[in-house]
Structure formats: structure tokens, C-alpha cells
Design a protein around this motif. Structure first.
Motif, PDB file in Angstrom:
ATOM      1  N   PRO A 138       0.825  -1.216   0.000  1.00 38.36           N
ATOM      2  CA  PRO A 138       0.000   0.000   0.000  1.00 38.36           C
ATOM      3  C   PRO A 138       0.854   1.259   0.000  1.00 38.36           C
ATOM      4  N   GLY A 139       0.286   2.321  -0.539  1.00 37.18           N
ATOM      5  CA  GLY A 139       0.990   3.591  -0.586  1.00 37.18           C
ATOM      6  C   GLY A 139       0.704   4.453   0.627  1.00 37.18           C
ATOM      7  N   PHE A 140       0.560   3.840   1.777  1.00 39.89           N
ATOM      8  CA  PHE A 140       0.310   4.582   3.012  1.00 39.89           C
ATOM      9  C   PHE A 140       0.996   3.847   4.165  1.00 39.89           C
ATOM     10  N   GLU A 141       1.195   4.557   5.260  1.00 38.45           N
ATOM     11  CA  GLU A 141       1.837   3.955   6.414  1.00 38.45           C
ATOM     12  C   GLU A 141       0.886   2.984   7.101  1.00 38.45           C
ATOM     13  N   VAL A 142       1.429   1.866   7.556  1.00 34.38           N
ATOM     14  CA  VAL A 142       0.653   0.840   8.239  1.00 34.38           C
ATOM     15  C   VAL A 142       1.252   0.611   9.615  1.00 34.38           C
ATOM     16  N   GLU A 143       0.438   0.777  10.627  1.00 31.24           N
ATOM     17  CA  GLU A 143       0.915   0.547  11.991  1.00 31.24           C
ATOM     18  C   GLU A 143       0.891  -0.938  12.336  1.00 31.24           C
ATOM     19  N   VAL A 144      -0.215  -1.607  11.999  1.00 32.62           N
ATOM     20  CA  VAL A 144      -0.391  -3.025  12.329  1.00 32.62           C
ATOM     21  C   VAL A 144      -0.732  -3.774  11.040  1.00 32.62           C
ATOM     22  N   LEU A 145       0.035  -4.829  10.765  1.00 34.69           N
ATOM     23  CA  LEU A 145      -0.133  -5.576   9.513  1.00 34.69           C
ATOM     24  C   LEU A 145      -0.472  -7.030   9.786  1.00 34.69           C
ATOM     25  N   ALA A 146      -1.574  -7.490   9.189  1.00 33.49           N
ATOM     26  CA  ALA A 146      -1.896  -8.917   9.179  1.00 33.49           C
ATOM     27  C   ALA A 146      -1.184  -9.528   7.975  1.00 33.49           C
ATOM     28  N   VAL A 147      -0.329 -10.512   8.223  1.00 38.60           N
ATOM     29  CA  VAL A 147       0.553 -11.051   7.188  1.00 38.60           C
ATOM     30  C   VAL A 147       0.075 -12.430   6.730  1.00 38.60           C
ATOM     31  N   PRO A 148      -0.328 -12.595   5.466  1.00 40.81           N
ATOM     32  CA  PRO A 148      -0.620 -13.941   4.950  1.00 40.81           C
ATOM     33  C   PRO A 148       0.684 -14.750   4.936  1.00 40.81           C
ATOM     34  N   ILE A 149       0.853 -15.612   5.911  1.00 41.98           N
ATOM     35  CA  ILE A 149       2.157 -16.206   6.175  1.00 41.98           C
ATOM     36  C   ILE A 149       2.500 -17.357   5.241  1.00 41.98           C
ATOM     37  N   VAL A 150       1.467 -18.059   4.759  1.00 36.04           N
ATOM     38  CA  VAL A 150       1.711 -19.172   3.838  1.00 36.04           C
ATOM     39  C   VAL A 150       0.496 -19.315   2.932  1.00 36.04           C
ATOM     40  N   ALA A 151       0.747 -19.508   1.636  1.00 39.64           N
ATOM     41  CA  ALA A 151      -0.359 -19.608   0.686  1.00 39.64           C
ATOM     42  C   ALA A 151       0.117 -20.303  -0.572  1.00 39.64           C
ATOM     43  N   PRO A 152      -0.787 -20.950  -1.295  1.00 40.45           N
ATOM     44  CA  PRO A 152      -0.404 -21.587  -2.550  1.00 40.45           C
ATOM     45  C   PRO A 152      -0.026 -20.591  -3.635  1.00 40.45           C
ATOM     46  N   TRP A 153      -0.285 -19.314  -3.409  1.00 38.09           N
ATOM     47  CA  TRP A 153       0.043 -18.287  -4.392  1.00 38.09           C
ATOM     48  C   TRP A 153       1.282 -17.468  -4.025  1.00 38.09           C
ATOM     49  N   SER A 154       2.012 -17.882  -2.979  1.00 41.14           N
ATOM     50  CA  SER A 154       3.195 -17.117  -2.577  1.00 41.14           C
ATOM     51  C   SER A 154       4.274 -18.045  -2.058  1.00 41.14           C
ATOM     52  N   ASN A 155       5.488 -17.512  -1.952  1.00 39.84           N
ATOM     53  CA  ASN A 155       6.558 -18.221  -1.265  1.00 39.84           C
ATOM     54  C   ASN A 155       7.067 -17.352  -0.122  1.00 39.84           C
ATOM     55  N   ILE A 156       7.865 -17.923   0.749  1.00 37.32           N
ATOM     56  CA  ILE A 156       8.270 -17.208   1.960  1.00 37.32           C
ATOM     57  C   ILE A 156       9.121 -15.979   1.644  1.00 37.32           C
TER      58      ILE A 156
END
Length: 211
Positions: A138-156
């Protein structure tokens, strides 16, 4: 703000008297919740919105505002759940006095040849960002982030780069029901160890996060 994780990507966010539930999917335990001000859905996949459970949830919370991405709005209308408010990239909505801003247009791609769907991430009260199933920065500051930690569409590595780019003050893992709990540390420790300086990374499965 109090953030309670109810499994996978489902969060109960309590802020300024409002109670907002995000992504009530099939892998999450949100049955029986009442007093909700809003229900947010990032996209239409079953692990983020269980249509039948959502129907019962809305019946138990008749005053809750249902906010969804454009693709999910069509799906729910076809299932006989009308009245959802649509929030897309750059849109803003007030939910019981709490500002909810939409960010992003697309679900993270599975494959170049696979069709994609809409995904709207939500910035809640200008503090918590729930990206749904996307790692768009995102193009804005984030204080608290929920992180998709593992998914079939991403790697670590992509996950680490996402957290580094966002640089939140606090981050916690979501989207983890697809792995067994003994494997959490493989992903958590990698993101924590390679994450940006100044970010506190912690799991909130057993204790709500208060910030």
C-alpha cells in the motif's frame, strides 16, 4: 484497538465501541458472535467467506454493515444475500464511526494462465491493514499488519519482501490454517528473522493483540 484472531484470516477488530469482523471463512470459528457493527470480506474464496455461515451470522447481527469486494457482491447476491456495500481500491466507508479504506484490485496470481478474481484489502481505523490474499504494497503507512504467512500463491521470500516493504510497527500471521501448527515456526521464524528493523512480529492465536 483489540484484535482477536478467530482462525486462518478471520479477525475480530474492536475499536472505539465498534466490533468489526473480517473474512468469516470456512476455516474460522466465528459462530455465535453478536453485537457486530460490520462484517468485511476481502474476496470470494471459501476460506474467506463461508456463505452459509455468513447467512446465519448476519441473521444474528441484523444491524451489522456488510462490506465486500465487487466480485463477492455478485456472488452473495446470487446466493440470496443482498444489501452488501461494495468497497474497492481507494474507496472509504464509515462503519459505526470507524473508517474503513479499500486498497488493491486483484487477488495474488496463482499462475499466468489461471483466471484471477477481485481482492480488496482493508485499512481499518487508519491502523490495521488486512490485505486479504494479496501482497500488494500500500501507498500509506501501516501501523499493524496482518501477514498472509503461507499460501499456494506465494513463497516465503515474497512474504518477507512484503513485510519489509510495508514496515509496520507490529505484524502478526494470518492465512495459516492450510499448514499444521508444528510447522508455524518454519514460516514465523523466517519472517521474524528477515523482517525489517523496528517491526515487532508475534503470533496472536492464543491471546488478542491490543495496540
Amino acid at each position: 484497538m483489540k484484535i482477536t484472531k478467530l482462525g486462518h484470516s478471520c479477525l475480530l477488530v474492536e475499536e472505539s465501541g465498534a466490533r468489526i469482523l473480517v473474512d468469516p471463512g470456512a476455516f474460522s470459528a466465528f459462530e455465535g458472535l453478536t453485537g457486530l457493527s460490520g462484517v468485511l470480506v476481502t474476496h470470494q474464496h471459501f476460506d474467506h467467506v463461508d456463505v452459509e455461515k455468513l447467512r446465519a451470522l448476519l441473521a444474528a447481527n441484523p444491524d451489522a454493515t456488510l462490506v465486500v469486494d465487487p466480485g463477492t457482491a455478485e456472488q452473495l447476491s446470487a446466493a440470496g444475500i443482498p444489501g452488501a456495500r461494495t468497497l474497492g481500491d481507494g474507496d472509504t466507508l464509515d462503519v459505526a464511526g470507524v473508517e474503513v479504506c479499500g486498497f488493491g484490485r486483484d487477488h495474488a496470481p496463482f499462475h499466468a494462465d489461471a483466471p484471477n478474481i477481485v481482492n480488496t484489502g482493508y485499512l481499518i481505523a487508519g491502523r490495521l491493514f488486512h490485505p486479504g490474499d494479496a501482497l500488494a504494497v500500500p501507498g500509506f503507512e501501516v501501523e499493524v499488519l496482518a501477514v498472509p504467512i503461507v499460501a499456494p500463491w506465494s513463497n516465503i521470500g515474497q512474504t518477507v519482501d512484503f513485510v519489509r516493504a510495508v514496515k509496520p510497527k507490529v505484524a502478526f500471521p494470518i492465512h495459516d490454517a492450510i499448514i499444521v501448527p508444528p510447522a508455524y515456526g518454519i514460516f514465523d521464524n523466517t519472517v521474524q528473522g528477515l523482517g525489517p528493523e523496528g517491526t515487532t512480529f508475534r503470533r496472536i492465536d492464543d491471546e488478542p493483540l491490543e495496540v
